[in-house]
Write a protein that holds these residues in place. Structure first.
Motif, short mmCIF file in Angstrom:
data_model
loop_
_atom_site.label_atom_id
_atom_site.label_comp_id
_atom_site.label_asym_id
_atom_site.label_seq_id
_atom_site.Cartn_x
_atom_site.Cartn_y
_atom_site.Cartn_z
N TRP A 197 0.83 -1.21 0.00
CA TRP A 197 0.00 0.00 0.00
C TRP A 197 0.86 1.26 0.00
CZ3 TRP A 197 -4.80 0.97 -1.24
CH2 TRP A 197 -5.72 -0.09 -1.24
N LEU A 198 1.91 1.27 0.82
CA LEU A 198 2.79 2.44 0.87
C LEU A 198 3.50 2.66 -0.45
CD1 LEU A 198 4.31 2.22 4.47
CD2 LEU A 198 2.56 3.79 3.62
N PHE A 199 3.99 1.58 -1.06
CA PHE A 199 4.59 1.72 -2.39
C PHE A 199 3.56 2.23 -3.40
CE2 PHE A 199 8.05 -1.43 -1.21
CZ PHE A 199 9.10 -0.53 -1.37
N GLY A 200 2.34 1.73 -3.29
CA GLY A 200 1.28 2.20 -4.19
C GLY A 200 1.01 3.68 -4.02
N VAL A 201 0.99 4.14 -2.79
CA VAL A 201 0.81 5.58 -2.53
C VAL A 201 2.00 6.35 -3.11
CG1 VAL A 201 0.72 7.35 -0.71
CG2 VAL A 201 -0.67 5.28 -0.52
N GLY A 202 3.21 5.83 -2.92
CA GLY A 202 4.39 6.47 -3.49
C GLY A 202 4.30 6.56 -5.01
N GLY A 203 3.82 5.49 -5.63
CA GLY A 203 3.62 5.51 -7.08
C GLY A 203 2.59 6.54 -7.49
N ALA A 248 13.05 -0.15 -4.35
CA ALA A 248 13.97 0.65 -3.53
C ALA A 248 14.85 1.52 -4.43
CB ALA A 248 14.83 -0.26 -2.67
N VAL A 249 15.38 0.94 -5.50
CA VAL A 249 16.21 1.72 -6.44
C VAL A 249 15.35 2.77 -7.14
CG1 VAL A 249 17.54 1.56 -8.59
CG2 VAL A 249 17.91 -0.11 -6.76
N THR A 250 14.13 2.39 -7.51
CA THR A 250 13.22 3.33 -8.16
C THR A 250 12.96 4.54 -7.28
OG1 THR A 250 12.15 1.55 -9.39
CG2 THR A 250 10.89 3.59 -9.12
N GLY A 251 12.67 4.30 -6.01
CA GLY A 251 12.41 5.41 -5.08
C GLY A 251 13.63 6.29 -4.87
N ALA A 252 14.78 5.65 -4.71
CA ALA A 252 16.01 6.43 -4.48
C ALA A 252 16.35 7.29 -5.69
CB ALA A 252 17.16 5.48 -4.15
N SER A 253 16.19 6.72 -6.89
CA SER A 253 16.59 7.45 -8.09
C SER A 253 15.54 8.43 -8.59
CB SER A 253 16.97 6.48 -9.21
OG SER A 253 15.85 5.70 -9.57
N SER A 254 14.32 8.33 -8.10
CA SER A 254 13.28 9.26 -8.54
C SER A 254 12.98 10.27 -7.44
CB SER A 254 12.02 8.50 -8.98
OG SER A 254 11.48 7.75 -7.90
N ILE A 255 12.14 9.91 -6.50
CA ILE A 255 11.70 10.87 -5.48
C ILE A 255 12.86 11.23 -4.53
CG2 ILE A 255 10.83 9.22 -3.76
CD1 ILE A 255 8.98 12.37 -4.95
N GLY A 256 13.78 10.29 -4.31
CA GLY A 256 14.92 10.58 -3.44
C GLY A 256 15.82 11.67 -4.02
N VAL A 257 16.20 11.51 -5.28
CA VAL A 257 17.03 12.51 -5.95
C VAL A 257 16.28 13.83 -6.07
CG1 VAL A 257 18.15 13.12 -8.14
CG2 VAL A 257 18.46 10.84 -7.16
N MET A 258 14.98 13.76 -6.39
CA MET A 258 14.20 14.99 -6.52
C MET A 258 14.18 15.75 -5.19
SD MET A 258 10.30 15.54 -7.91
CE MET A 258 10.59 14.68 -9.43
N ALA A 259 14.02 15.05 -4.08
CA ALA A 259 14.02 15.70 -2.77
C ALA A 259 15.38 16.34 -2.48
CB ALA A 259 13.65 14.70 -1.67
N LEU A 260 16.46 15.62 -2.74
CA LEU A 260 17.80 16.17 -2.49
C LEU A 260 18.07 17.42 -3.33
CD1 LEU A 260 19.91 12.90 -2.27
CD2 LEU A 260 19.28 14.44 -0.39
N VAL A 261 17.72 17.39 -4.59
CA VAL A 261 17.94 18.56 -5.45
C VAL A 261 17.09 19.73 -4.97
CG1 VAL A 261 17.59 19.47 -7.78
CG2 VAL A 261 18.71 17.26 -7.45
N ASN A 262 15.87 19.46 -4.53
CA ASN A 262 15.02 20.54 -4.04
C ASN A 262 15.55 21.14 -2.74
OD1 ASN A 262 12.13 21.15 -5.44
ND2 ASN A 262 12.99 19.18 -6.07
#
Length: 135
Positions: free
Chosen positions: A6-12, A93-107
């Motif tokens: 469910w949490l991954f689904g919300v993340g998606g 895990a890789v998807t989250g790190a490379s998408s929303i994780g990188v986006m958060a760091l850049v922001n």
């Protein structure tokens, strides 16, 4: 595993929403972009007259990738995670790190107004990953 799914689904779904925003509503230059560039909108328009149009196209493409990533995330969360596929957890895990994780760091680097909501989305992804690994 169901809570992690469910949490991954919300993340998606969050990624799909971000992608929709980028494709449909994101202006070419946000206030934090102008702060980072240390230029006024008029200075940028005078120096690079086509920049806004080009950036609009870049954000349409980026939004498409975010929608695609979110859609695939939702699919994996609804299928492989629930079937206890550990490889799916690694991919997510890789998807989250490379998408929303990188986006958060850049922001954070840009001191963006969006840094905290994006960090919350990244934290949700981390929690989902930990829950899936522990289950």
């Amino acid at each position: 595993m169901i809570a992690a799914a469910w949490l991954f689904g919300v993340g998606g779904a969050i990624l799909v929403g971000i992608g929709g925003f980028f494709r449909l509503a994101r202006p070419a230059l946000l206030p934090e972009d102008l702060r980072y560039l240390r230029r006024t909108p008029d200075e940028i328009d005078a120096a690079v007259p086509s920049l806004r149009g080009w950036l609009r196209l870049v954000f349409i493409v980026l939004g498409g990738y975010a929608v695609a990533t979110g859609t695939l995330t939702i699919y994996l969360a609804a299928t492989d995670i629930r079937n206890a596929e550990s490889s799916a957890v690694a991919v997510l895990a890789v998807t989250g790190a490379s998408s929303i994780g990188v986006m958060a760091l850049v922001n954070f680097a840009l001191h963006s107004t969006f840094r905290w909501p994006l960090s919350a989305a990244a934290a949700l992804w981390i929690v989902a990953t930990l829950m899936a690994v522990v289950s």
